[in-house]
Design a protein around this motif. Structure first.
Motif, mmCIF file in Angstrom:
data_model
loop_
_atom_site.group_PDB
_atom_site.id
_atom_site.type_symbol
_atom_site.label_atom_id
_atom_site.label_comp_id
_atom_site.label_asym_id
_atom_site.label_seq_id
_atom_site.Cartn_x
_atom_site.Cartn_y
_atom_site.Cartn_z
ATOM 1 N N SER A 53 -9.036 -15.019 -9.460
ATOM 2 C CA SER A 53 -10.005 -13.995 -9.050
ATOM 3 C C SER A 53 -11.376 -14.199 -9.688
ATOM 4 N N LEU A 54 -11.411 -14.887 -10.829
ATOM 5 C CA LEU A 54 -12.702 -15.135 -11.491
ATOM 6 C C LEU A 54 -13.515 -16.204 -10.765
ATOM 7 N N ILE A 55 -12.852 -17.067 -10.015
ATOM 8 C CA ILE A 55 -13.549 -18.202 -9.392
ATOM 9 C C ILE A 55 -14.604 -17.739 -8.384
ATOM 10 N N PRO A 56 -14.292 -16.809 -7.466
ATOM 11 C CA PRO A 56 -15.337 -16.380 -6.514
ATOM 12 C C PRO A 56 -16.516 -15.663 -7.181
ATOM 13 N N LEU A 57 -16.304 -15.072 -8.364
ATOM 14 C CA LEU A 57 -17.419 -14.399 -9.057
ATOM 15 C C LEU A 57 -18.570 -15.365 -9.291
ATOM 16 N N SER A 58 -18.209 -16.609 -9.563
ATOM 17 C CA SER A 58 -19.224 -17.619 -9.850
ATOM 18 C C SER A 58 -20.121 -17.863 -8.638
ATOM 19 N N SER A 59 -19.525 -17.921 -7.454
ATOM 20 C CA SER A 59 -20.327 -18.229 -6.260
ATOM 21 C C SER A 59 -21.080 -16.995 -5.760
ATOM 22 N N GLY A 60 -20.606 -15.798 -6.119
ATOM 23 C CA GLY A 60 -21.297 -14.584 -5.672
ATOM 24 C C GLY A 60 -22.265 -14.038 -6.716
ATOM 25 N N ALA A 61 -22.551 -14.842 -7.760
ATOM 26 C CA ALA A 61 -23.374 -14.363 -8.872
ATOM 27 C C ALA A 61 -24.737 -13.874 -8.398
ATOM 28 N N ASP A 62 -25.252 -12.883 -9.063
ATOM 29 C CA ASP A 62 -26.610 -12.340 -8.874
ATOM 30 C C ASP A 62 -26.788 -11.534 -7.592
ATOM 31 N N ARG A 63 -25.726 -11.339 -6.801
ATOM 32 C CA ARG A 63 -25.905 -10.560 -5.570
ATOM 33 C C ARG A 63 -24.643 -9.850 -5.091
ATOM 34 N N TRP A 64 -23.514 -9.999 -5.772
ATOM 35 C CA TRP A 64 -22.243 -9.429 -5.304
ATOM 36 C C TRP A 64 -22.013 -8.102 -6.024
ATOM 37 N N ARG A 65 -21.909 -7.022 -5.287
ATOM 38 C CA ARG A 65 -21.753 -5.698 -5.892
ATOM 39 C C ARG A 65 -20.417 -5.565 -6.626
ATOM 40 N N LEU A 66 -20.455 -4.790 -7.707
ATOM 41 C CA LEU A 66 -19.263 -4.649 -8.553
ATOM 42 C C LEU A 66 -18.086 -4.048 -7.771
ATOM 43 N N GLY A 67 -18.368 -3.012 -6.992
ATOM 44 C CA GLY A 67 -17.293 -2.379 -6.218
ATOM 45 C C GLY A 67 -16.680 -3.348 -5.228
ATOM 46 N N ALA A 68 -17.532 -4.151 -4.597
ATOM 47 C CA ALA A 68 -17.037 -5.112 -3.612
ATOM 48 C C ALA A 68 -16.198 -6.202 -4.273
#
Lengths: 415, 59
Positions: free
Chosen positions: A100-115
């Protein structure tokens, strides 16, 4: 040791993002691991199961196809002691957090916390357990050898496919759905470099990840690969050699291309070596471990460049190249370089690995893209434009990670 | 184009699965499996291209 891999990835993700989103990145990592653990325990494990457990099976031409486990929710049938099944559950709680941590890297700086939390729930509750059941839970991919005489069946001892490629393909889906960061591409399509804000965090994360991967590959080899505990030394040697060769190769490639080693690309090379070692660390000879890492290290800088410059994929942390492409190479290496391929016939093992990789591309990618696309229709995943310029820390948390420093000038330009 | 790419990805996987389940020989299975992967790669290329077009439209 395995949670150290999560610590490592969280630090790498944070360091490769912008300073204005650093606290958000670390908080997202905590929330994502929390959501993944809870959702996996509630429903994920009931879909994944273990070999020999309850499952939905149907037959084609007299051969059984084991599709999905049918365990009760909330781990109700399990006694959590030192039995192998309870150790599998514990390892899987950590593993699903890592995926689950892997996609966080690609969505950095624009992915909302709730999403991120809802998307993680979809990954931990459905995508991950389903594919993990096929590979580790006695599912049809693992049974290809027994049912159809295809090599030894699909082999992945340490989560190269179930954790890394599944996470990497989810990262690719997220990148496509969110779109690039503002300022990343000119109207003509030329990409601009947005360097990570803290390379020290990134490199420290690599060292933590190393410790975590030693645990991940060792426990995976014993619990899923059927390796004797004495093989742990071989697993640790191969894991380390692969990471080392990959980092050195990435350093050499970036030195040749750019005139000096690029720290963030070398860090990504190190991680790609760890990822590629996961599939067959208990089956490789040390020389093969070095070769696996060297190829991963050569692939990653070119893959990152290709995705960013040619394909318009804004992946701030390079997660797609490291985890998806590095992972696919690791799966190929099992067939071509490991003892498994030699014992069961290289052609048959190649076919088994090919079927697994085709399943990742033809089933997991559409599934994870479709789920996140649907989520985006009902709950917008990307932060609004103003939030992107302010930074995720101020926008979603109300305070920055480094309040005593002026860390970027865009606020003043915008204001 | 995005939907076509997605469908080709799934169709390629279907070819690979059918090859494993229906064909008896290893070579036949391998040939059809490679064909299925080729269809998947075609779908992936379409999918990537559709996102490039979308990005250009936004730019």
């Amino acid at each position: 040791m395995v949670p150290m891999a999560c610590v490592g990835l969280a630090l790498v993700n944070t360091g490769l993002g912008r300073a204005r989103s650093a606290a958000h990145a670390m908080l997202s990592s905590l929330c994502v691991c929390s959501v993944a653990a809870i959702v996996y325990v509630i429903i994920g494990f009931s879909f994944q199961g273990t070999p020999g457990g309850q499952a939905h099976v149907f037959a084609i031409g007299g051969k059984t196809w084991n599709w999905i486990a049918a365990e009760p929710f909330f781990l109700r049938r399990l006694r959590l002691d030192f039995s192998p099944v309870s150790l599998i559950v514990l390892l899987q709680i950590f593993s699903v957090g890592l995926a689950s941590l892997i996609p966080l890297s690609s969505g950095a700086d624009r992915w909302r916390l709730g999403a991120t939390c809802v998307s993680t729930a979809l990954l931990a509750g459905l995508t991950y357990p389903l594919f993990a059941h096929w590979v580790w839970g006695g599912g049809w991919l693992a049974q290809l050898g027994a049912n159809y005489g295809v090599g030894s069946g699909f082999v992945d001892g340490g989560g190269c496919s179930t954790i890394q490629v599944v996470g990497g393909l989810t990262a690719l889906s997220i990148t496509w759905i969110l779109g690039p960061r503002p300022g990343k591409y000119t109207p003509e399509g030329t990409s601009a470099a947005i360097p990570g804000h803290n390379v020290v965090l990134v490199l420290l994360g690599c060292l933590f990840a190393w410790i975590g991967w030693l645990g991940l590959n060792s426990s995976g080899a014993i619990l899923f690969g059927g390796a004797e505990p004495s093989r742990v030394i071989l697993v640790a040697v191969n894991t380390t050699l692969s990471a080392a060769a990959s980092a050195l190769m990435a350093a050499a490639v970036t030195r040749i291309r750019f005139g000096g080693p690029d720290a963030s690309l070398v860090a990504n090379g190190w991680l790609a070596g760890l990822v590629a070692s996961s599939a067959g660390a208990s089956f490789l000879k040390p020389a093969a471990g070095i070769l696996v890492g060297a190829v991963a290290g050569a692939l990653v800088p070119f893959a990152i460049d290709l995705l960013e410059s040619r394909l318009g994929v804004d992946d701030p942390g390079g997660a797609i190249s490291v985890h998806a492409i590095g992972g696919l190479w690791g799966l190929c290496a099992v067939a071509s370089l490991s003892e498994v391929g030699a014992q069961s016939g290289s052609r048959g093992q190649w076919l088994a690995q090919l079927v697994g990789m085709a399943t990742l591309l033809g089933f997991v990618l559409p599934l994870t893209y479709g789920l996140n696309w649907l989520l985006n229709r009902v709950y917008r995943q990307r932060v609004d434009v103003e939030g992107e310029w302010r930074g995720m820390d101020l926008q979603e948390l109300g305070a920055g990670a480094y309040p005593e420093f002026v860390v970027h000038s865009d606020d003043f330009i915008q204001g | 184009m995005k939907l076509a790419g997605l469908l080709l990805l799934v169709a390629g996987w279907g070819i690979v699965m059918s090859a494993v389940a229906l064909l008896p020989s290893l070579m036949g299975r391998a040939g059809f499996a490679l064909a299925g992967v080729a269809v998947e790669l075609l779908g992936l290329a379409l999918f990537v291209n559709s996102h490039l077009v979308l990005s250009a439209g936004k730019g």
